[in-house]
Scaffold this motif. Sequence first.
Motif, short mmCIF file in Angstrom:
data_model
loop_
_atom_site.label_atom_id
_atom_site.label_comp_id
_atom_site.label_asym_id
_atom_site.label_seq_id
_atom_site.Cartn_x
_atom_site.Cartn_y
_atom_site.Cartn_z
N LEU A 54 0.85 -1.19 0.00
CA LEU A 54 0.00 0.00 0.00
C LEU A 54 0.88 1.24 0.00
O LEU A 54 1.76 1.38 0.85
N PRO A 55 0.68 2.15 -0.93
CA PRO A 55 1.54 3.33 -1.04
C PRO A 55 1.22 4.40 0.01
O PRO A 55 0.12 4.43 0.57
N ASP A 56 2.19 5.26 0.22
CA ASP A 56 2.03 6.38 1.14
C ASP A 56 1.26 7.50 0.47
O ASP A 56 0.91 7.45 -0.71
N VAL A 57 1.06 8.57 1.22
CA VAL A 57 0.32 9.75 0.76
C VAL A 57 0.85 10.25 -0.58
O VAL A 57 2.05 10.44 -0.76
N GLY A 58 -0.06 10.41 -1.55
CA GLY A 58 0.29 10.96 -2.85
C GLY A 58 1.11 10.06 -3.75
O GLY A 58 1.66 10.51 -4.74
N LYS A 59 1.16 8.78 -3.45
CA LYS A 59 2.00 7.84 -4.22
C LYS A 59 1.16 6.72 -4.80
O LYS A 59 0.03 6.49 -4.43
N SER A 60 1.79 5.99 -5.72
CA SER A 60 1.20 4.77 -6.27
C SER A 60 2.26 3.69 -6.29
O SER A 60 3.45 3.98 -6.25
N THR A 61 1.80 2.45 -6.32
CA THR A 61 2.71 1.32 -6.45
C THR A 61 2.09 0.31 -7.40
O THR A 61 0.88 0.25 -7.57
N SER A 62 2.94 -0.49 -8.01
CA SER A 62 2.49 -1.59 -8.86
C SER A 62 3.17 -2.85 -8.39
O SER A 62 4.39 -2.87 -8.22
N ASP A 63 2.37 -3.88 -8.13
CA ASP A 63 2.89 -5.17 -7.70
C ASP A 63 2.11 -6.25 -8.43
O ASP A 63 0.89 -6.37 -8.23
N GLY A 64 2.78 -6.99 -9.30
CA GLY A 64 2.11 -8.05 -10.04
C GLY A 64 1.01 -7.48 -10.92
O GLY A 64 1.23 -6.55 -11.69
N ASP A 65 -0.19 -8.01 -10.78
CA ASP A 65 -1.33 -7.58 -11.59
C ASP A 65 -1.94 -6.26 -11.14
O ASP A 65 -2.77 -5.69 -11.84
N PHE A 66 -1.57 -5.79 -9.95
CA PHE A 66 -2.29 -4.68 -9.32
C PHE A 66 -1.49 -3.38 -9.31
O PHE A 66 -0.28 -3.38 -9.12
N THR A 67 -2.21 -2.29 -9.49
CA THR A 67 -1.67 -0.95 -9.29
C THR A 67 -2.56 -0.29 -8.25
O THR A 67 -3.79 -0.42 -8.31
N VAL A 68 -1.94 0.39 -7.29
CA VAL A 68 -2.68 1.00 -6.20
C VAL A 68 -2.23 2.43 -6.06
O VAL A 68 -1.03 2.73 -6.13
N PHE A 69 -3.17 3.36 -5.84
CA PHE A 69 -2.77 4.71 -5.49
C PHE A 69 -3.57 5.22 -4.30
O PHE A 69 -4.71 4.82 -4.07
N TRP A 70 -2.92 6.09 -3.54
CA TRP A 70 -3.48 6.65 -2.32
C TRP A 70 -4.57 7.66 -2.69
O TRP A 70 -4.38 8.50 -3.56
N ILE A 71 -5.73 7.59 -2.01
CA ILE A 71 -6.81 8.55 -2.27
C ILE A 71 -7.24 9.31 -1.02
O ILE A 71 -8.01 10.26 -1.13
N GLY A 72 -6.76 8.89 0.13
CA GLY A 72 -7.12 9.56 1.38
C GLY A 72 -6.52 8.79 2.54
O GLY A 72 -5.93 7.73 2.35
N PRO A 73 -6.65 9.32 3.77
CA PRO A 73 -6.10 8.62 4.93
C PRO A 73 -6.62 7.18 5.02
O PRO A 73 -7.83 6.96 5.07
N ASP A 74 -5.71 6.24 4.97
CA ASP A 74 -6.03 4.81 5.01
C ASP A 74 -7.03 4.38 3.93
O ASP A 74 -7.84 3.48 4.13
N GLN A 75 -6.94 5.04 2.76
CA GLN A 75 -7.81 4.72 1.63
C GLN A 75 -6.99 4.66 0.35
O GLN A 75 -6.13 5.52 0.13
N TRP A 76 -7.31 3.70 -0.50
CA TRP A 76 -6.59 3.51 -1.75
C TRP A 76 -7.55 3.10 -2.86
O TRP A 76 -8.62 2.56 -2.61
N MET A 77 -7.14 3.35 -4.09
CA MET A 77 -7.84 2.87 -5.27
C MET A 77 -6.95 1.79 -5.87
O MET A 77 -5.75 2.01 -6.09
N VAL A 78 -7.53 0.64 -6.15
CA VAL A 78 -6.81 -0.49 -6.72
C VAL A 78 -7.29 -0.68 -8.15
O VAL A 78 -8.48 -0.65 -8.43
N SER A 79 -6.34 -0.88 -9.04
CA SER A 79 -6.63 -1.07 -10.46
C SER A 79 -5.95 -2.36 -10.94
O SER A 79 -4.86 -2.69 -10.50
N ALA A 80 -6.64 -3.05 -11.84
CA ALA A 80 -6.07 -4.26 -12.45
C ALA A 80 -6.75 -4.46 -13.80
O ALA A 80 -7.82 -3.91 -14.06
#
Length: 183
Positions: A54-80
Amino acid sequence: MHKLKPITPLGGHAAHVDQIGTLTIIEVVDQALASLAARNGQREVLQKALPLRLPDVGKSTSDGDFTVFWIGPDQWMVSAAHDAHELLAAELKQMVGAAASVTEQTDGWCRFDVSGAAHCGLFERLSSVPIRAMQPGEVQRGLIEHLGAFIWRIEGDRMAVLAPRSAAASLHQTLVAAARSIS
């Protein structure tokens, strides 16, 4: 029997692509989306349950099939990729159990990828987000004209914009008009 066919946020049967000068604007329609919100005190449990970081504030990460970006405190959007993860929200909920709330977001958002040498000029006309200072993988929430959107630097000269699907035509028109103004 009804013969229903899915349509893109712009109302087509295939992704819309615009080539304007050095800029390319692509309607991205092949990604599934789900939001993920850690329940109170469950962030560490959530992180351990997921096969992605899970990425930190204002960041995104990609691991395997998934890309995740931060959208708020303890909240993320996951894309695949939609073809491989059509039921992304259900997959995530099975992984995280009671540690997080997961909601389906695929049809609630539109995404346009903008690439080309003049992409900074385009976004500087539309938003106060400091595009030139953003590094690959950084995401900021901002306004594009009157519309709240996530602005995400994917890589060097490629940006993604995610906004509510109901505003897809307006966002597209805005991107195209700005591209034409600088080409």
